[in-house]
Scaffold this motif. Structure first.
Motif, PDB file in Angstrom:
ATOM      1  N   ALA A 185     -20.207 -73.386 -27.687  1.00  0.00           N
ATOM      2  CA  ALA A 185     -20.238 -73.880 -29.066  1.00  0.00           C
ATOM      3  C   ALA A 185     -21.601 -73.691 -29.727  1.00  0.00           C
ATOM      4  O   ALA A 185     -21.712 -73.754 -30.959  1.00  0.00           O
ATOM      5  N   ILE A 186     -22.632 -73.455 -28.937  1.00  0.00           N
ATOM      6  CA  ILE A 186     -23.971 -73.259 -29.494  1.00  0.00           C
ATOM      7  C   ILE A 186     -24.017 -71.914 -30.214  1.00  0.00           C
ATOM      8  O   ILE A 186     -23.672 -70.879 -29.619  1.00  0.00           O
ATOM      9  N   PRO A 187     -24.388 -71.894 -31.473  1.00  0.00           N
ATOM     10  CA  PRO A 187     -24.374 -70.640 -32.230  1.00  0.00           C
ATOM     11  C   PRO A 187     -25.127 -69.514 -31.525  1.00  0.00           C
ATOM     12  O   PRO A 187     -26.259 -69.693 -31.076  1.00  0.00           O
ATOM     13  N   GLY A 188     -24.451 -68.377 -31.403  1.00  0.00           N
ATOM     14  CA  GLY A 188     -25.065 -67.192 -30.808  1.00  0.00           C
ATOM     15  C   GLY A 188     -24.645 -66.925 -29.386  1.00  0.00           C
ATOM     16  O   GLY A 188     -24.686 -65.759 -28.939  1.00  0.00           O
ATOM     17  N   ILE A 189     -24.236 -67.939 -28.646  1.00  0.00           N
ATOM     18  CA  ILE A 189     -23.936 -67.721 -27.232  1.00  0.00           C
ATOM     19  C   ILE A 189     -22.585 -67.038 -27.049  1.00  0.00           C
ATOM     20  O   ILE A 189     -22.462 -66.046 -26.313  1.00  0.00           O
ATOM     21  N   ARG A 190     -21.537 -67.546 -27.691  1.00  0.00           N
ATOM     22  CA  ARG A 190     -20.222 -66.908 -27.565  1.00  0.00           C
ATOM     23  C   ARG A 190     -20.291 -65.447 -28.044  1.00  0.00           C
ATOM     24  O   ARG A 190     -19.743 -64.543 -27.402  1.00  0.00           O
TER      25      ARG A 190
END
Length: 227
Positions: free
Chosen positions: A205-210
């Protein structure tokens, strides 16, 4: 091979214990869930990071799956006598870890820096990265009100029906230093057997990781958490 492992607590720790037996631990980078993190008695507790460290350092209480083997609970007993709740069990030596982490954070260290120090002091050579240095506490909306992950799991022992799950502040969080670099440079990415909603889900859910995982060209393998 450079291997990145997305991990929660108990299931991830046991998976990593096996993985470290078949490959060089120094080639492993763990991206750890921090959604379970919380403060107890003023101390900053990172349950999933600590379970992984304790397990791989052969210090874990294997009966409970968390905490330190042979730990005592004198501090918790005295806090109970003074009127404090004791539903979240912290052993005496375990408290030293949380006290050390809290002191370091108060000194201006990042969670990444403290985690690296604790990893090294426990004699481990793999790399453990918190998914972010910003807190993203897992929250449950229930008929009884809003609960933290630890309240839902430990205090109420899942005996409440969640209406919604979210990660507070996640939209403003950024991946911890090294997380995106580890993903992009990985030769394989493994999702350990951890809860897909509240362990792995909190990391993704942390922006950039997915998005980083979606763009890699290496094999990405998920181990089912359902047995």
């Amino acid at each position: 091979m450079s291997t990145v492992v997305f991990s929660g607590g108990v299931g991830g720790a046991r998976f990593l214990s096996g993985l470290c037996r078949v490959m060089d631990p120094s080639d492993i980078t763990v991206i750890s869930n921090i959604g379970d993190d919380s403060r107890f008695f003023g101390l900053y507790v990172c349950p999933d990071i600590d379970i992984v460290i304790y397990t791989l350092a052969n210090r874990i209480d294997s009966t409970q799956g968390w905490g330190l083997s042979g730990d005592s609970y004198n501090v918790l007993d005295e806090l109970k006598n003074l009127g404090h709740p004791d539903w979240f069990h912290l052993g005496d030596r375990d408290i030293a870890t949380h006290l050390h982490r809290t002191l370091r954070l108060d000194e201006g260290w990042t969670l990444s820096q403290v985690t690296a120090e604790l990893t090294e002091k426990n004699g481990l050579t793999l790399h453990i990265l918190p998914a972010s240095n910003q807190p993203i506490p897992t929250r449950f909306r229930t008929a009884q009100g809003e609960l933290s992950f630890q309240e839902y799991m430990v205090k109420y022992r899942w005996d409440v029906d969640p209406e919604d799950i979210y990660f507070a502040g996640v939209e403003k969080a950024v991946p911890a230093p090294g997380v995106l670099e580890a993903i992009s440079g990985a030769e394989r990415i493994l999702f350990a057997p951890s809860n897909p909603l509240i362990s792995l889900g909190a990391i993704l859910a942390i922006p950039g990781i997915r998005e980083a995982v979606e763009h890699v060209r290496c094999p990405v393998v998920a181990v089912s958490p359902i047995v």
